[in-house]
Scaffold this motif. Structure first.
Motif, PDB file in Angstrom:
ATOM      1  N   THR A  13       0.721  -1.510   0.150  1.00 55.35           N
ATOM      2  CA  THR A  13      -0.173   0.395   0.081  1.00 55.35           C
ATOM      3  C   THR A  13       1.048   1.057  -0.259  1.00 55.35           C
ATOM      4  N   THR A  14       0.863   2.489  -0.959  1.00 54.99           N
ATOM      5  CA  THR A  14       1.956   3.191  -1.201  1.00 54.99           C
ATOM      6  C   THR A  14       0.564   4.726  -1.659  1.00 54.99           C
ATOM      7  N   VAL A  15       1.388   5.966  -0.727  1.00 58.42           N
ATOM      8  CA  VAL A  15       0.906   7.452  -1.936  1.00 58.42           C
ATOM      9  C   VAL A  15       1.189   7.313  -3.322  1.00 58.42           C
ATOM     10  N   GLN A  16       0.038   7.282  -4.038  1.00 60.12           N
ATOM     11  CA  GLN A  16       0.577   7.872  -5.613  1.00 60.12           C
ATOM     12  C   GLN A  16      -0.433   9.073  -6.733  1.00 60.12           C
ATOM     13  N   ASP A  17       0.199   9.148  -6.917  1.00 61.51           N
ATOM     14  CA  ASP A  17      -1.511  10.171  -7.599  1.00 61.51           C
ATOM     15  C   ASP A  17      -0.556   9.681  -9.165  1.00 61.51           C
ATOM     16  N   LEU A  18      -0.205  10.847 -10.216  1.00 61.21           N
ATOM     17  CA  LEU A  18      -0.502  10.881 -11.686  1.00 61.21           C
ATOM     18  C   LEU A  18       0.986  10.690 -12.074  1.00 61.21           C
ATOM     19  N   GLY A  19       2.125  10.228 -11.326  1.00 60.19           N
ATOM     20  CA  GLY A  19       2.891  10.489 -11.168  1.00 60.19           C
ATOM     21  C   GLY A  19       4.063  11.615 -11.556  1.00 60.19           C
ATOM     22  N   ARG A  20       5.327  11.476 -11.175  1.00 52.15           N
ATOM     23  CA  ARG A  20       6.511  12.404 -11.289  1.00 52.15           C
ATOM     24  C   ARG A  20       6.516  12.547 -12.993  1.00 52.15           C
ATOM     25  N   TYR A  21       5.998  13.187 -13.454  1.00 53.67           N
ATOM     26  CA  TYR A  21       6.866  13.967 -15.138  1.00 53.67           C
ATOM     27  C   TYR A  21       8.249  14.970 -14.875  1.00 53.67           C
ATOM     28  N   GLY A  22       8.886  15.258 -16.131  1.00 56.90           N
ATOM     29  CA  GLY A  22      10.405  15.689 -16.407  1.00 56.90           C
ATOM     30  C   GLY A  22      11.357  15.925 -15.768  1.00 56.90           C
ATOM     31  N   TYR A  23      11.474  14.582 -15.264  1.00 56.36           N
ATOM     32  CA  TYR A  23      12.864  13.862 -14.453  1.00 56.36           C
ATOM     33  C   TYR A  23      13.264  12.686 -15.228  1.00 56.36           C
ATOM     34  N   GLN A  24      13.373  12.151 -16.048  1.00 58.10           N
ATOM     35  CA  GLN A  24      13.761  11.118 -16.608  1.00 58.10           C
ATOM     36  C   GLN A  24      14.469  11.877 -16.811  1.00 58.10           C
ATOM     37  N   GLN A  25      15.230  12.328 -18.042  1.00 63.12           N
ATOM     38  CA  GLN A  25      16.345  12.919 -18.096  1.00 63.12           C
ATOM     39  C   GLN A  25      17.712  12.715 -17.131  1.00 63.12           C
ATOM     40  N   PHE A  26      16.809  12.939 -15.459  1.00 63.78           N
ATOM     41  CA  PHE A  26      17.980  12.485 -14.855  1.00 63.78           C
ATOM     42  C   PHE A  26      17.743  11.835 -13.976  1.00 63.78           C
TER      43      PHE A  26
END
Length: 347
Positions: A13-26
């Protein structure tokens, strides 16, 4: 503000939302809810922004004690939720009272359920998201899955609890399909790395979800897909739903916690509208792939978004007028309860 206490955490069971965008290049994974449709619907039902933080539960649900009154909604897979040992409806906003206890009896259909709370789960926003990426210990509640004894804060609802209660979405609003699950795929970017026989195997075969399935990806079992030469490529980006075919020749579908790049051939990508089907698949479920096109995928996502927006407008235009209010004193097992019953009018 309200609080909930985790009595038993469930399997995952975890806290989630729709995601962490803009940092895949890192090198930072997107994470976020596996089933974005269930997440959005749950948040809309309780009056939140669609991207608000909620709880994602996997296969075995938690036991949660509510320390304050609040509105919740449960969507996604049916793990048979009960409050105070009484079944509650899914896909509907429900009023919860202090001292109430939510549990789950077990899987009836699907794999993951989502619990939204009016006001959202209050955790720090890390790189624009509340999502938990457990492998990196980033986001969510202390960067980890919930544990017994954790107490989470719930934010302020956007409306009164009386206004938010009883909002509903049809059970079949999203079609998760049946077993075997049809999953539509756009070919590429390395579909030219496979023989003609390999491509026929991919689209004509049936694959089974193995026990190697988690938020990072799903390993499938079935007939091997033949490469022309080998599976290794120069690493490139990986999107959610990318289907890798490593040297052993069976598919791996990459999901929310996928790595940002990978060095195996990708035969295709699951179209966006079918990703929730994968999120709700569990070990033993069967999957078969059907070829789609970019144009078809665009049309399907437009239809889905139009359907969601139309439903939201219907909810927003529903005004609940209190026609009458009656108060009762009920005595059950020597305990006296004050109960208020309101008759509402929908306009």
């Amino acid at each position: 503000m309200g609080k909930i206490k985790i009595i038993q955490p469930g399997l995952m069971t975890t806290v989630q939302d729709l995601g962490r965008y803009g940092y895949q290049q890192f090198g930072v994974s997107v994470s976020g809810a596996m089933d974005s449709i269930a997440t959005r619907l749950a948040n809309i039902l309780v009056g939140n922004r669609e991207e608000e933080g909620l709880l994602e539960i996997t296969m075995v649900g938690p036991e949660i004690e509510f320390l304050d009154s609040m509105i919740i909604a449960i969507t996604g897979g049916d793990l048979q939720p009960i409050v105070n040992d009484q079944p509650i409806k899914m896909n509907r906003s429900v009023l919860i009272n202090p001292g109430d206890c939510l549990r789950f009896q077990g899987i009836k259909k699907g794999c993951r359920s989502y619990i939204a709370f009016a006001g959202g789960v209050e955790v720090p926003v890390i790189m624009g998201s509340k999502s938990t990426f457990v492998r990196a210990k980033v986001g969510g509640y202390k960067g980890r899955a919930l544990q017994s004894g954790d107490i989470l804060d719930i934010g302020e609802p956007t409306n009164s609890l009386e206004y938010l209660v009883g909002r509903e979405v049809k059970k079949d609003f999203y079609d998760y399909g049946s077993n075997p699950i049809e999953v539509r795929v756009i070919l590429g970017p390395q579909d030219d790395a496979f023989t003609q026989e390999g491509m026929q195997t991919f689209f004509n075969g049936e694959y089974i979800v193995t026990n190697k399935f988690d938020r990072m990806g799903y390993t499938l079992e079935g007939e091997k897909i033949e490469h022309k030469e080998g599976a290794d490529i120069i690493s490139d980006g990986i999107s959610m739903g990318a289907i890798q075919i490593p040297n052993q020749g069976t598919p791996i579908i990459m999901m929310a916690d996928r790595q940002t790049t990978g060095g195996y051939t990708k035969i295709g990508n699951v179209i966006t509208v079918d990703l929730p089907k994968i999120a709700q698949a569990k070990p033993g479920d069967k999957i078969f792939f059907r070829k789609s096109t970019l144009e078809q995928a665009h049309q399907l996502i437009k239809q889905q978004e139009s359907k969601i927006q139309k439903w939201k407008q219907q909810l927003d235009t529903m005004k609940k007028e209190v026609i009458s209010t009656r108060k009762f004193h009920l005595k059950i097992n020597e305990i006296v309860y004050d109960v208020k019953v309101q008759e509402l009018k929908n306009e």
